[in-house]
Enzyme design. Sequence first.
Site, short mmCIF file in Angstrom:
data_model
loop_
_atom_site.label_atom_id
_atom_site.label_comp_id
_atom_site.label_asym_id
_atom_site.label_seq_id
_atom_site.Cartn_x
_atom_site.Cartn_y
_atom_site.Cartn_z
CG ASP A 173 -1.54 41.39 35.23
OD1 ASP A 173 -2.12 40.87 35.82
OD2 ASP A 173 -0.65 41.96 35.42
CG HIS A 244 0.37 38.65 36.46
ND1 HIS A 244 -0.52 39.54 37.18
CD2 HIS A 244 1.44 38.25 37.24
CE1 HIS A 244 0.07 39.56 38.53
NE2 HIS A 244 1.13 38.94 38.43
CD GLU A 311 2.87 39.01 41.79
OE1 GLU A 311 3.14 39.67 43.07
OE2 GLU A 311 2.42 39.63 40.87
C1 TNX Z 1 3.41 43.27 42.13
S1 TNX Z 1 5.95 44.29 40.18
C2 TNX Z 1 3.40 43.10 40.75
C3 TNX Z 1 2.25 43.58 40.22
C4 TNX Z 1 1.32 44.48 40.90
C5 TNX Z 1 2.55 45.39 41.93
C6 TNX Z 1 1.58 46.18 42.81
C7 TNX Z 1 5.53 42.68 39.53
C8 TNX Z 1 6.19 41.88 38.44
N1 TNX Z 1 4.29 42.06 40.00
O1 TNX Z 1 1.53 42.73 39.31
O2 TNX Z 1 0.66 45.53 40.27
O3 TNX Z 1 3.07 44.11 42.69
O4 TNX Z 1 2.81 47.07 43.25
#
Ligand code: TNX
Length: 538
Positions: A173, A244, A311
């Site tokens: 990440d 990420h 994301e």
């Molecule tokens: C969203 S779940 C994210 C993570 C974070 C999380 C915290 C996902 C695919 N992405 O990067 O750690 O929320 O709850």
Amino acid sequence: MDLIPAPIAVRRAAPGGAPGLSLDPASTLAGAAGTEDAERWLRSVLGAATGLALPRAADPVLGLRLDPALAPEEYRLAVDAERARITAGGPAGAHWGAQTLRQLLGPDAYRRAPLRRTGWQLPVCEIADAPRFGWRGVLLDVARHFLPLADLLRFVDLLAAHKLNVLHLHLTDDQGWRFEVRRYPRLTEVGGWRERSMVGYRTGNRRDDRPHGGYYTQDDLRELVAYAADRGITVVPEIDLPGHTQAAIAAYPELGNTDVVDTRALGVWTDWGVNPNVLNASEATLAFFEGVLEELLEVFPSEYVHLGGDECPKEQWRASQAAQTRIKELGLADEDGLQSWMIGHFDSWLTARGRRLIGWDEILEGGLAPRAAVASWRGYAGGVAAARAGHPVVMCPEQHVYLDHRQSDGPDEPVPIGFRRSLADVYRFEPVPSSLDEVSAGQVIGTQANLWSEFADDSRDLDYRAFPRLAAFAEVAWSPLPRDPAARDLADFERRMRTHYARLDAIGVAYRPPAGPHPWQRRPGVAGRPLPGPPPQV
Ligand code: TNX
């Protein structure tokens, strides 16, 4: 008997009838072909807890064998006054049967040295059992906070004790790269460490000044994979891309959007949140990650390989001449198309190597790659769309099964974030929404609870967030509960939990007590995130 997760069917001898099967120094244990791992495991845990040697014998007191008429994870356990027999469809089923046998011996059977030498007794019974879902997963985020290998192995034991069978390991990440890649040593030398960490949610604006990091060597992970396999568990690795990825870019700046930002100035990220620094989409970057994946496949034999896809902000691609040229050259519609094209590239790459890509539901945007499976985290919608399109789906909606999220909105909850989900809420989680017809429902291969670690910085913190809720989740994933959450027998589950807490105590799990955190589990002064609205219903 208070079994968790509840088996499909249990027949018990009438009370006051049969005395049960006593284990003593003369008791023997032996497994037939295909049950060697379960036999070895059972001898080691029962040997430790009871002090009994349980040597092999031709006609053993405790026996395991396979029966090809059963499904691979299915088992039967029959106990009478003379012997106990576990019959399973495959090695994993034999392990689940052995786990049930340990539960029947009582909480002391979870200790690692004997509290007593006598009084070990199994109730006379017949159990028939098999899981509802083939994918009963838990995600551990070892990127935001590194978890030492010993803690990870302990967590595998906890999964196995709950008949969970997939460990999804989030290895990379923005805040850390944890997988040793021999051809790119800087990924862990540079990407494995950060200078400091944000403490709590960003509104608290607090940081520590303590460097953090760590990584697993390939041999560490081979040990983990073998340890998990011995217990019927598959480790599914995740290399998150194209977002990420700041830790990777910090190690190899040429992976980033160099025509938009000076990626040489980037370090491993020290904050939490969604990060604008994402991979570029050049041939060189694809080739780099093929190199990473070549080494990954040598360590992890799992059919599925998780490539993230969540994301990924598109601002840098919008601003980048190189990205825009790439979009035109490839005849793509836009930046979503570019991400979809990258995921599609690795979908074919993995397929050609006999593997299968799984990604977060954002991989639907811009078009889903032909063989990809979807982990539906932003709710059910992505999973529903993917299932209807005939793709495998793992349901893990954040509104229901994000175990990093708060268990209560009480003032003592440590670093509370996300949705409020109590033990009872998780017990009422249904992975297959009623909007899916029978054929599409069959595409839901399972469910997963996700345990992110921005706010859980060690093993005890993870215990607190995972337990007791993981016990409820395990029953949702394994047992044949009514699909209508209102029809589930919560009172019976809560009654069985009383014994289960005693098992967790014997193991040494730092769960959240029903009445709220112990004083030492609180984090006064560390900011959480305000509670969002109520979760949508199925
Ligand atoms: C969203 S779940 C994210 C993570 C974070 C999380 C915290 C996902 C695919 N992405 O990067 O750690 O929320 O709850």
